[in-house]
Scaffold this motif. Sequence first.
Motif, mmCIF file in Angstrom:
data_model
loop_
_atom_site.group_PDB
_atom_site.id
_atom_site.type_symbol
_atom_site.label_atom_id
_atom_site.label_comp_id
_atom_site.label_asym_id
_atom_site.label_seq_id
_atom_site.Cartn_x
_atom_site.Cartn_y
_atom_site.Cartn_z
ATOM 1 N N MET A 16 1.109 -1.249 0.465
ATOM 2 C CA MET A 16 -0.634 0.163 -0.190
ATOM 3 C C MET A 16 0.852 1.315 0.196
ATOM 4 S SD MET A 16 -2.764 0.669 2.863
ATOM 5 C CE MET A 16 -3.359 2.520 3.033
ATOM 6 N N LYS A 17 0.362 1.911 -1.179
ATOM 7 C CA LYS A 17 1.335 3.220 -1.322
ATOM 8 C C LYS A 17 0.592 4.837 -0.635
ATOM 9 C CE LYS A 17 4.969 6.186 -4.042
ATOM 10 N NZ LYS A 17 5.044 5.917 -5.386
ATOM 11 N N ILE A 18 0.700 5.210 0.385
ATOM 12 C CA ILE A 18 0.590 6.239 0.763
ATOM 13 C C ILE A 18 0.007 7.102 -0.349
ATOM 14 C CG2 ILE A 18 -0.970 8.112 2.257
ATOM 15 C CD1 ILE A 18 -1.008 5.365 3.357
ATOM 16 N N SER A 19 -1.123 8.183 -1.059
ATOM 17 C CA SER A 19 -0.365 9.267 -1.729
ATOM 18 C C SER A 19 -0.470 10.436 -0.796
ATOM 19 C CB SER A 19 -2.219 9.045 -3.016
ATOM 20 O OG SER A 19 -2.341 9.848 -2.010
ATOM 21 N N THR A 20 -1.077 11.388 -2.098
ATOM 22 C CA THR A 20 -1.030 12.826 -1.719
ATOM 23 C C THR A 20 -1.604 12.653 -0.567
ATOM 24 O OG1 THR A 20 -1.265 13.761 -4.066
ATOM 25 C CG2 THR A 20 0.889 13.713 -3.316
ATOM 26 N N LYS A 21 -3.158 12.920 -0.860
ATOM 27 C CA LYS A 21 -3.990 12.784 -0.632
ATOM 28 C C LYS A 21 -4.253 12.467 1.003
ATOM 29 C CE LYS A 21 -7.938 10.971 -1.958
ATOM 30 N NZ LYS A 21 -8.714 10.132 -2.890
ATOM 31 N N GLY A 22 -3.267 11.254 1.978
ATOM 32 C CA GLY A 22 -3.054 10.804 2.604
ATOM 33 C C GLY A 22 -2.017 11.589 3.708
ATOM 34 N N ARG A 23 -1.062 11.298 2.534
ATOM 35 C CA ARG A 23 -0.001 12.224 2.985
ATOM 36 C C ARG A 23 -0.388 13.767 3.957
ATOM 37 N NH1 ARG A 23 2.901 10.685 -1.341
ATOM 38 N NH2 ARG A 23 4.123 12.546 -1.432
ATOM 39 N N TYR A 24 -1.266 14.693 2.661
ATOM 40 C CA TYR A 24 -1.467 15.770 2.602
ATOM 41 C C TYR A 24 -2.259 16.364 4.151
ATOM 42 C CZ TYR A 24 1.537 17.590 -1.090
ATOM 43 O OH TYR A 24 2.471 17.505 -2.068
ATOM 44 N N GLY A 25 -3.571 14.719 3.903
ATOM 45 C CA GLY A 25 -4.375 15.094 5.138
ATOM 46 C C GLY A 25 -3.759 14.955 6.476
ATOM 47 N N LEU A 26 -3.165 14.233 6.522
ATOM 48 C CA LEU A 26 -2.550 14.625 7.919
ATOM 49 C C LEU A 26 -2.135 15.923 7.954
ATOM 50 C CD1 LEU A 26 -0.992 11.221 7.906
ATOM 51 C CD2 LEU A 26 -1.901 11.740 9.407
ATOM 52 N N THR A 27 -0.974 15.828 6.856
ATOM 53 C CA THR A 27 -1.009 17.591 7.272
ATOM 54 C C THR A 27 -1.500 18.619 7.984
ATOM 55 O OG1 THR A 27 1.313 17.259 5.703
ATOM 56 C CG2 THR A 27 0.521 19.543 6.143
ATOM 57 N N ILE A 28 -2.735 18.412 7.353
ATOM 58 C CA ILE A 28 -3.870 19.330 7.499
ATOM 59 C C ILE A 28 -3.988 18.952 8.973
ATOM 60 C CG2 ILE A 28 -6.336 19.887 7.281
ATOM 61 C CD1 ILE A 28 -5.863 19.329 4.361
ATOM 62 N N MET A 29 -4.520 17.734 8.888
ATOM 63 C CA MET A 29 -4.395 17.237 10.665
ATOM 64 C C MET A 29 -4.112 17.449 11.899
ATOM 65 S SD MET A 29 -7.377 16.637 10.122
ATOM 66 C CE MET A 29 -8.337 15.573 11.710
ATOM 67 N N MET A 30 -2.514 17.059 11.609
ATOM 68 C CA MET A 30 -1.881 18.200 11.945
ATOM 69 C C MET A 30 -1.523 19.372 12.760
ATOM 70 S SD MET A 30 1.658 15.590 11.087
ATOM 71 C CE MET A 30 2.599 16.345 11.861
ATOM 72 N N GLU A 31 -1.934 20.028 11.533
ATOM 73 C CA GLU A 31 -1.542 21.669 11.729
ATOM 74 C C GLU A 31 -2.878 22.398 12.798
ATOM 75 O OE1 GLU A 31 0.215 23.960 10.759
ATOM 76 O OE2 GLU A 31 1.507 22.847 10.554
ATOM 77 N N LEU A 32 -3.933 21.392 12.710
ATOM 78 C CA LEU A 32 -5.460 21.608 13.255
ATOM 79 C C LEU A 32 -4.815 21.124 15.140
ATOM 80 C CD1 LEU A 32 -8.048 20.602 11.049
ATOM 81 C CD2 LEU A 32 -7.057 22.597 11.480
ATOM 82 N N ALA A 33 -4.109 19.852 14.973
ATOM 83 C CA ALA A 33 -3.828 19.776 16.320
ATOM 84 C C ALA A 33 -2.727 20.546 17.033
ATOM 85 C CB ALA A 33 -3.160 18.112 16.065
ATOM 86 N N LEU A 34 -2.663 20.935 15.718
ATOM 87 C CA LEU A 34 -0.939 21.671 16.816
ATOM 88 C C LEU A 34 -1.691 23.826 17.712
ATOM 89 C CD1 LEU A 34 1.564 21.931 13.794
ATOM 90 C CD2 LEU A 34 2.246 21.592 16.961
ATOM 91 N N ARG A 35 -2.746 23.715 16.383
ATOM 92 C CA ARG A 35 -3.311 24.771 17.414
ATOM 93 C C ARG A 35 -4.575 24.924 17.857
ATOM 94 N NH1 ARG A 35 -2.670 27.892 11.096
ATOM 95 N NH2 ARG A 35 -0.382 27.290 11.718
ATOM 96 N N TYR A 36 -4.765 23.537 18.314
ATOM 97 C CA TYR A 36 -5.784 23.209 18.565
ATOM 98 C C TYR A 36 -6.686 23.566 19.676
ATOM 99 C CZ TYR A 36 -9.816 19.632 21.169
ATOM 100 O OH TYR A 36 -10.528 18.841 22.100
ATOM 101 N N GLY A 37 -7.701 24.133 20.677
ATOM 102 C CA GLY A 37 -8.526 25.214 20.962
ATOM 103 C C GLY A 37 -7.562 26.330 21.106
ATOM 104 N N GLU A 38 -7.110 26.744 19.667
ATOM 105 C CA GLU A 38 -6.635 28.584 19.580
ATOM 106 C C GLU A 38 -7.849 28.626 18.312
ATOM 107 O OE1 GLU A 38 -2.853 28.971 18.084
ATOM 108 O OE2 GLU A 38 -2.269 27.143 19.621
ATOM 109 N N GLY A 39 -9.118 27.978 18.096
ATOM 110 C CA GLY A 39 -9.830 28.988 17.747
ATOM 111 C C GLY A 39 -9.072 28.466 15.508
#
Length: 140
Positions: free
Chosen positions: A1-24
């Motif tokens: 299974m090869k993770i495409s840019t969809k999965g990689r960029y999706g994790l990027t989005i989610m990690m950014e939202l996690a970094l800013r969790y509780g800040e709005g």
Amino acid sequence: MKISTKGRYGLTIMMELALRYGEGPTSLKSIAEKHQLSEHYLEQLISPLRNAGLVKSIRGAYGGYILSKMPEEITAGDVIRVLEGPISPVDFTEEDDPAKRDLWIRIKNSIAEVLDSTTLAHLIAYQDDGSEPGSYMFYI
């Protein structure tokens, strides 16, 4: 299974939202600029994440996206399954050699275990300290 840019960029989005969790809310534009990604492509990825209940959208001038749960409650597996589909290294049928079928199942289960045991909180903690998980610093 090869993770495409969809999965990689999706994790990027989610990690950014996690970094800013509780800040709005965080805009996709700010994430796209920070990571030099296409904002239009991120917009295509956020919709399935929202439909799956992993993120919420906030409308308005200061709107954007927030995680729908705490970073400790969302796994990499949740994100990858939404964007990539089921986790499977190969497509196999019941007619396949039982030994090979067992191998593919064990590989699939191992991948799933890693993805399902890695939360967004783990990913951002790893990103923050830059060390490998479980690594030790020895002073002599």
